[in-house]
Design an enzyme around this catalytic site. Structure first.
Site, PDB file in Angstrom:
ATOM      1  N   SER A 235       0.836  -1.222  -0.040  1.00 51.37           N
ATOM      2  CA  SER A 235      -0.101  -0.079   0.089  1.00 51.37           C
ATOM      3  C   SER A 235       0.687   1.220   0.009  1.00 51.37           C
ATOM      4  O   SER A 235       0.518   2.226  -0.542  1.00 51.37           O
ATOM      5  CB  SER A 235      -0.767  -0.043   1.174  1.00 51.37           C
ATOM      6  OG  SER A 235      -1.863  -1.044   1.138  1.00 51.37           O
ATOM      7  N   HIS A 300       0.249   3.385   4.689  1.00 51.18           N
ATOM      8  CA  HIS A 300      -0.726   4.132   3.588  1.00 51.18           C
ATOM      9  C   HIS A 300      -0.329   5.533   3.793  1.00 51.18           C
ATOM     10  O   HIS A 300      -0.135   6.116   2.783  1.00 51.18           O
ATOM     11  CB  HIS A 300      -2.175   3.827   4.122  1.00 51.18           C
ATOM     12  CG  HIS A 300      -2.388   2.505   4.027  1.00 51.18           C
ATOM     13  ND1 HIS A 300      -2.024   1.221   4.880  1.00 51.18           N
ATOM     14  CD2 HIS A 300      -3.399   1.842   3.388  1.00 51.18           C
ATOM     15  CE1 HIS A 300      -2.479   0.207   4.722  1.00 51.18           C
ATOM     16  NE2 HIS A 300      -3.486   0.604   3.548  1.00 51.18           N
TER      17      HIS A 300
END
Length: 361
Positions: A235, A300
């Site tokens: 991610s 993230h």
């Protein structure tokens, strides 16, 4: 000259004044350079020419297709908009679609469409997807994805674990593991749908730099802000690419002519939000292997920060040299400072804070 054609010092010259300037002094220019300048005027839909673009073009600060056109003159730009071209093959329509998806200016789209040869192909995004997501998980581990409840989840040499942070390769190889099929699926979809077109336009070197920078920033962000948690998934790299692309669209909104751009942005943001929300929920959900918690979601955020800083600068101007951009050096310096800070944090902070870390797998 600038004060004559731009008395208000706006940094732009109207296309009418620009054409009159070319008509007056066109005989003094190289014919191939004159052809490119005329294409720049004809391809501009806003009625004005950026003076800096004119200076860059005259000083050969653009590379590849612009420079080849100026020096060789063996290709001509069409005078009408690229979307009006008819009779194109499937591959030509695909290249045109990629140009409109990623580039905000018609002159850049035309030169990209004219010069793209698919050599080399977008090998980085395809390779990292196949190797990282399928080859290792499917062949070596005999399963395509490891759920966080699987006994091999923590017992592999790839994921980042705070107790094993001295093994430097884990700050990169954690992208090879995913916490569930939905985690894998969303990352693969975003990586291929966004990463492959970006690599086709900007090249493997730039896209791989943004991707790897996002991956490293993600694991380092976890080691600083969520010190007890492991990390899995790509991610960080995926969010760096997607956030850079979305930010580039927002910054060049009027110039982006891709169809349904608002809908595309909404879908990308919904997918990212869903995956990020799932990561946050999973992080605070009771772990299957206490006292080791579920994977952190901070990777993230590290990827997003790389995307809206380094990524935006890299994708802002098609084929313009990064060394000429002050912001590039500023953001690169900030990134290097963060990496150095995180390294020292990993060396000293864990012992100084006397954290109770989960046992090694």
């Amino acid at each position: 000259l600038l004060s004559q054609f731009d008395p208000d010092n706006t940094g732009y010259i109207s296309t009418e004044k620009f054409r009159s300037l070319l008509q007056r002094h066109g005989s003094e220019l190289d014919p191939h350079k004159l052809e490119v300048l005329l294409a720049l005027a004809d391809g501009n839909s806003e009625g004005r020419i950026c003076y800096q673009d004119f200076v860059n073009l005259m000083s050969n600060k653009r590379s590849n297709s612009f420079r080849q056109a100026i020096l060789q003159g063996n290709r001509r730009l069409c005078s009408k908009a690229l979307l009006e071209e008819t009779g194109l093959s499937l591959s030509q329509r695909l290249i045109r679609h990629v140009a409109y998806e990623t580039l905000p200016r018609e002159i850049d789209r035309k030169w990209y469409y004219d010069s793209y040869t698919c050599c080399p192909p977008p090998w980085f995004m395809i390779t990292i997807t196949i190797v990282a997501f399928f080859l290792y998980n499917g062949v070596v581990l005999d399963r395509f994805v490891l759920q966080v409840s699987h006994p091999l989840y923590l017992k592999n040499a790839l994921l980042y674990h705070p107790q094993l942070r001295a093994q430097a390769w884990r700050y990169l190889t954690y992208i090879f593991m995913h916490a569930g099929i939905e985690h894998l699926g969303l990352n693969v979809v975003l990586q291929l749908l966004v990463g492959v077109p970006l690599e086709m336009v900007h090249g493997a070197a730039r896209i791989s730099f943004v991707y790897v920078a996002g991956v490293v920033a993600g694991s380092l962000a976890v080691s600083v802000a969520d010190m007890r948690a492991p990390v899995v998934g790509s991610s960080g790299g995926v969010y760096a690419l997607v956030s850079a692309h979305l930010a580039n669209i927002v910054m060049n909104w009027s110039g982006m002519k891709c169809q349904f751009k608002l809908l595309r942005m909404a879908v990308a943001l919904i997918c990212m939000s869903f995956e990020f929300g799932r990561a946050v929920w999973l992080r605070f959900h009771p772990s299957a292997y206490p006292p080791c918690p579920h994977p952190s979601f901070m990777a993230h955020l590290g990827g997003v920060m790389v995307g809206i800083t380094l990524g935006v600068i890299i994708l802002r101007n098609y084929e313009q040299r990064l060394q000429d951009q002050t912001l590039w050096w500023i953001f690169l310096s900030i990134y290097i400072i963060f990496v150095l800070f995180a390294i020292f944090w990993n060396i000293f902070a864990y012992s100084l804070l006397d954290l109770k870390l989960p046992p090694p797998p």
